[in-house]
Write an enzyme that holds these catalytic residues in place. Structure first.
Site, PDB file in Angstrom:
ATOM      1  N   CYS A 268      32.065 100.590  10.414  1.00  0.00           N
ATOM      2  CA  CYS A 268      33.363 100.803   9.775  1.00  0.00           C
ATOM      3  C   CYS A 268      33.225 101.506   8.420  1.00  0.00           C
ATOM      4  CB  CYS A 268      34.112  99.485   9.640  1.00  0.00           C
ATOM      5  SG  CYS A 268      33.120  98.215   8.882  1.00  0.00           S
TER       6      CYS A 268
ATOM      7  N   ARG B 267      30.499 103.721   7.653  1.00  0.00           N
ATOM      8  CA  ARG B 267      29.723 104.970   7.661  1.00  0.00           C
ATOM      9  C   ARG B 267      29.567 105.546   9.067  1.00  0.00           C
ATOM     10  NH1 ARG B 267      25.552 104.683   4.597  1.00  0.00           N
ATOM     11  NH2 ARG B 267      26.167 102.694   3.682  1.00  0.00           N
TER      12      ARG B 267
ATOM     13  N   SER C 156      25.297  99.502   1.007  1.00  0.00           N
ATOM     14  CA  SER C 156      26.511  98.907   1.583  1.00  0.00           C
ATOM     15  C   SER C 156      27.574  98.661   0.519  1.00  0.00           C
ATOM     16  CB  SER C 156      26.175  97.578   2.252  1.00  0.00           C
ATOM     17  OG  SER C 156      25.272  97.793   3.295  1.00  0.00           O
TER      18      SER C 156
ATOM     19  N   GLU D  85      24.499  93.019   2.213  1.00  0.00           N
ATOM     20  CA  GLU D  85      25.134  92.396   3.393  1.00  0.00           C
ATOM     21  C   GLU D  85      24.199  92.523   4.603  1.00  0.00           C
ATOM     22  OE1 GLU D  85      26.766  94.020   6.105  1.00  0.00           O
ATOM     23  OE2 GLU D  85      26.751  96.108   5.499  1.00  0.00           O
TER      24      GLU D  85
ATOM     25  N   GLN E 221      24.714  92.417   7.973  1.00  0.00           N
ATOM     26  CA  GLN E 221      25.105  92.995   9.273  1.00  0.00           C
ATOM     27  C   GLN E 221      24.533  94.392   9.505  1.00  0.00           C
ATOM     28  OE1 GLN E 221      27.262  91.604   7.197  1.00  0.00           O
ATOM     29  NE2 GLN E 221      28.291  89.950   8.286  1.00  0.00           N
TER      30      GLN E 221
ATOM     31  N   GLY F 137      46.233  72.109   6.167  1.00  0.00           N
ATOM     32  CA  GLY F 137      46.910  73.396   6.078  1.00  0.00           C
ATOM     33  C   GLY F 137      46.248  74.368   7.021  1.00  0.00           C
TER      34      GLY F 137
ATOM     35  N   GLU G  45      45.685  81.334   6.069  1.00  0.00           N
ATOM     36  CA  GLU G  45      44.677  82.360   6.357  1.00  0.00           C
ATOM     37  C   GLU G  45      43.302  81.989   5.775  1.00  0.00           C
ATOM     38  OE1 GLU G  45      44.032  87.020   5.366  1.00  0.00           O
ATOM     39  OE2 GLU G  45      46.077  86.250   5.195  1.00  0.00           O
TER      40      GLU G  45
END
Lengths: 267, 419
Positions: free
Chosen positions: B49, B51, B107, B112, B114, B187, B190
């Site tokens: 997403c 590069r 990154s 990171e 991934q 709750g 998100e």
């Protein structure tokens, strides 16, 4: 009979010094590799130390526990053996900055004091006496490692509560692991140490034909240490809720243990 | 090292350009085939997403032209409008860039983890599409090794830089292994969901969800294989749970210090970790003073994440040094490897000359002792080795520029009369 400390003792000492320096430097450099690297010289030192102890045992035909240098050496050996067991079981090396210097100091005492190694009195040969010294030494080693992990648990608890990261944050394993190792080491150490005291009392009874225990500084120190370690164990079992008291009591327990060991002389 | 990389990333191109160029897994083979058609000896494509980068091995400079055109056509735009977003790297710069990318140094969030997996999967795709030449295989294998080394030696990806992940990291610092723990979500917002996702990935035993709207609680619980509980009865779960995450819109404390005190008294010194992500706060701050309870609110977690980010930047400096050393090592290995055929030929040529001349000399000398023969052999061998020392050194340490290396090779071949 007199045997001077031989090369394997000094080799062990040199390796322990190297491992200790690596462990202490890693504290200030936030470098885990250095801490891991410190383990290798410690293991090399442990092997050399084991050879030295084996040599002494072969020559004197009894465990190396007849005087202070021998006992200090055997406690050092046992403490590192317990540290290795903890490392194998929990993959934690966090107590290295406490354990490695302790091992180094104890073995330095052995090398510096240079008391001649003696053949113990023939009347002292026997299963009861050998069990007593082995139980007491191994028990103390486990208790010392347990105390190290208790301190780590307290430091970790303080860091989590105050939401600040101290220098040790990176090194200390999770609070749960610290508590688990502290509890297991203290519980097993306390049990073994208790067996050491019981066998000691029985041996004294046998040797003196009826007297359970002589009230000398060594015996008093050992019993006081036993009681104080019981308090530390109880504190760990209840979740270390009174940390300051635990630190003070465990420090007193260590002092009492040192007093008991300083009084060793079976020659 | 005839390597070329053309690409764009989050720093050089906006998201709309990146998404147009993005290559889905299903289209990967087709794209790799197009890149090979341009005239590359080997090709690989990294598409994430953040590069899109095409790496090819080819000594031909016109391949660059073809790749830019190919990218423009994929982005459905003109060459001029895509060119401003692209960076073009050659040879050693490609190696350094790839090592940095796989190590997470290039990154958006430094370190990171991934990206290493994404680079590996790009390599695997090209491998299965058979578009890799030996040079690219070597490059990617080394890239994976460098990424692993950077992570292991610097620990660059070890610390959480987002609030939800910081909460998980703290939970691990308290409990160690999170498997077998019970989590209560108060709750179903998100942030709650995001943190629950991280916790669920750690194999927690069960997630309980309590929400004012029970149906919403049921929906979120179903997502994690958890159980919805009535909001008014959440205190019963407090006794069982090890981690409590509060993130509701309630304007008052839902969990008080007295409640936690009561709950902990029944838990046999089991620890309770409370995370308060709500504003206004839902958990009484006095809870933090209770033994066995650890309370972190959104600001505390943000501070942890910020401190970790700073730590990652410090580790990145160390990582850059590792990458520099690895690039140098890789370049030297490739150059040395490239020079091997010429070196072998050169050694053979001089050995043939030595052997022939030695034979002639021995014939002229007549009978000699074994010691004398051995001394002459040793003398001639040493002379040949000394003569070859500098040419071989030059071949092994020549520039990474293919043209310069080729020039040196030709010169040496000409001087020593190699075919």
């Amino acid at each position: 009979m007199s045997i001077s400390p031989n090369a394997t003792l000094y080799i062990a000492l040199a390796f322990y010094a190297l491992g200790t320096i690596a462990a202490l430097v890693s504290l200030f450099h936030s470098d885990k590799r250095l801490q891991r690297a410190g383990l290798y010289p410690m293991i090399a030192g442990f092997i050399s130390h084991t050879i030295w102890i084996g040599t002494i045992c072969t020559i004197t035909k009894h465990p190396p526990l007849t005087n202070l240098p021998e006992s200090a050496s055997f406690v050092a050996w046992s403490v590192f053996a317990v540290e290795l067991i903890v490392l194998a079981m929990y993959r934690v090396q966090a107590a290295s900055f406490f354990v490695y210097p302790l091992v180094l100091i104890l073995l330095t005492v052995t090398a510096v004091v240079r008391e001649p190694f003696v053949q113990i009195d023939h009347s002292l040969h026997g299963r009861l006496f050998i069990s007593h010294v082995l139980f007491a030494t191994v028990g103390v080693a486990a208790l010392l490692v347990g105390v190290a992990f208790t301190y780590l648990a307290i430091v970790q608890d303080r860091s989590l509560k105050s939401k600040t990261r101290g220098r040790l944050w990176e090194w200390i394993p999770s609070l749960q692991v610290c508590r688990k190792v502290a509890y297991r080491a203290l519980a097993s150490g306390f049990t073994i140490y208790t067996l050491g005291i019981i066998t000691g009392v029985l041996w004294s009874y046998e040797k003196t034909a009826g007297q359970l225990m002589e009230l000398r500084i060594k015996q008093i120190g050992a019993v006081v240490a036993w009681m104080l370690f019981a308090v530390v164990l109880q504190s760990v079992m209840t979740g270390l809720q009174r940390a300051r008291r635990t630190i003070v009591v465990s420090a007193c327990a260590i002092i009492a243990t040192v007093v008991a060991f300083l009084g060793i002389n079976h020659g | 090292m005839p390597l070329i990389l053309i690409g764009l990333n989050h720093r050089t191109a906006p998201v709309d350009v990146r998404e147009r160029l993005n290559v889905p897994e299903a289209k990967m083979n087709e794209c790799l085939a197009s890149m090979m058609d341009i005239g590359a000896d080997g090709a690989c494509l990294i598409s994430t997403c953040n590069r899109v980068e095409a790496i090819v091995s080819s000594p031909r400079e016109d391949v660059i032209e073809g790749l830019v055109n190919w990218m423009a056509s994929r982005a459905m735009t003109t060459r001029e409008s895509i060119e401003k977003y692209l960076y073009i790297l050659r040879h050693g710069d490609v190696v350094k860039h790839l090592f940095r990318v796989a190590s997470g140094l290039d990154s958006m969030v430094v370190g990171e983890p991934q990206i290493a997996g994404q680079v590996k999967s790009a390599f695997m795709s090209s491998h299965s599409a058979q578009t890799l030449d030996p040079l690219l295989v070597q490059l990617f294998e080394q890239t994976m090794r460098v990424a692993k080394r950077v992570r292991t030696e610097t620990g660059i990806g070890e610390h959480a830089v987002s609030v939800p992940y910081a909460a998980v990291e703290l939970a691990k610092k308290i409990f160690g292994d999170l498997a077998g723990l019970r989590v209560l979500l108060l709750g179903a917002g998100e942030m709650s969901e995001l943190t629950a996702e991280h916790l669920a990935s750690q194999n927690v035993k069960q997630i309980f969800v309590a929400n004012k709207t029970f149906e919403r609680a049921e929906g979120l619980a179903a997502k994690f294989g958890g159980r919805a509980v009535r909001f008014e009865r959440f205190e019963e779960q407090l006794v069982e749970c090890d981690i409590v995450l509060a993130s509701t819109g309630a304007p008052h404390y839902l969990i008080t210090a007295e409640q936690v005190d009561r709950v902990l008294a029944t838990r046999k010194s089991r620890t309770l970790f409370l995370i308060d992500l709500s504003v206004p706060r839902n958990i009484d701050p006095n809870v933090a003073t209770i033994d066995g309870a650890y309370l972190y609110n959104i600001d505390d977690l943000q501070l942890v994440a910020d401190a970790n980010r700073e730590l990652r930047h410090k580790r990145a400096v160390e990582a850059e040094q590792i990458v520099e050393r690895e690039v140098d090592g890789f370049r030297k290995r490739l150059v040395a490897q490239d020079a091997v055929p010429t070196i072998v030929e050169l050694q053979q040529r001089l050995e043939d000359i030595r052997a022939a001349e030695l034979e002639k000399c021995l014939r002229k000398l007549g009978p000699v002792t074994a010691e004398q023969r051995s001394a002459i052999e040793q003398l001639t061998t040493q002379m040949v080795n000394k003569i070859l020392h500098y040419p071989i050194l030059q071949l092994k340490e020549s520039s990474e520029e293919p043209q310069e290396r080729e020039f040196l090779r030709r010169t040496i071949r000409k001087i020593f009369g190699l075919r």
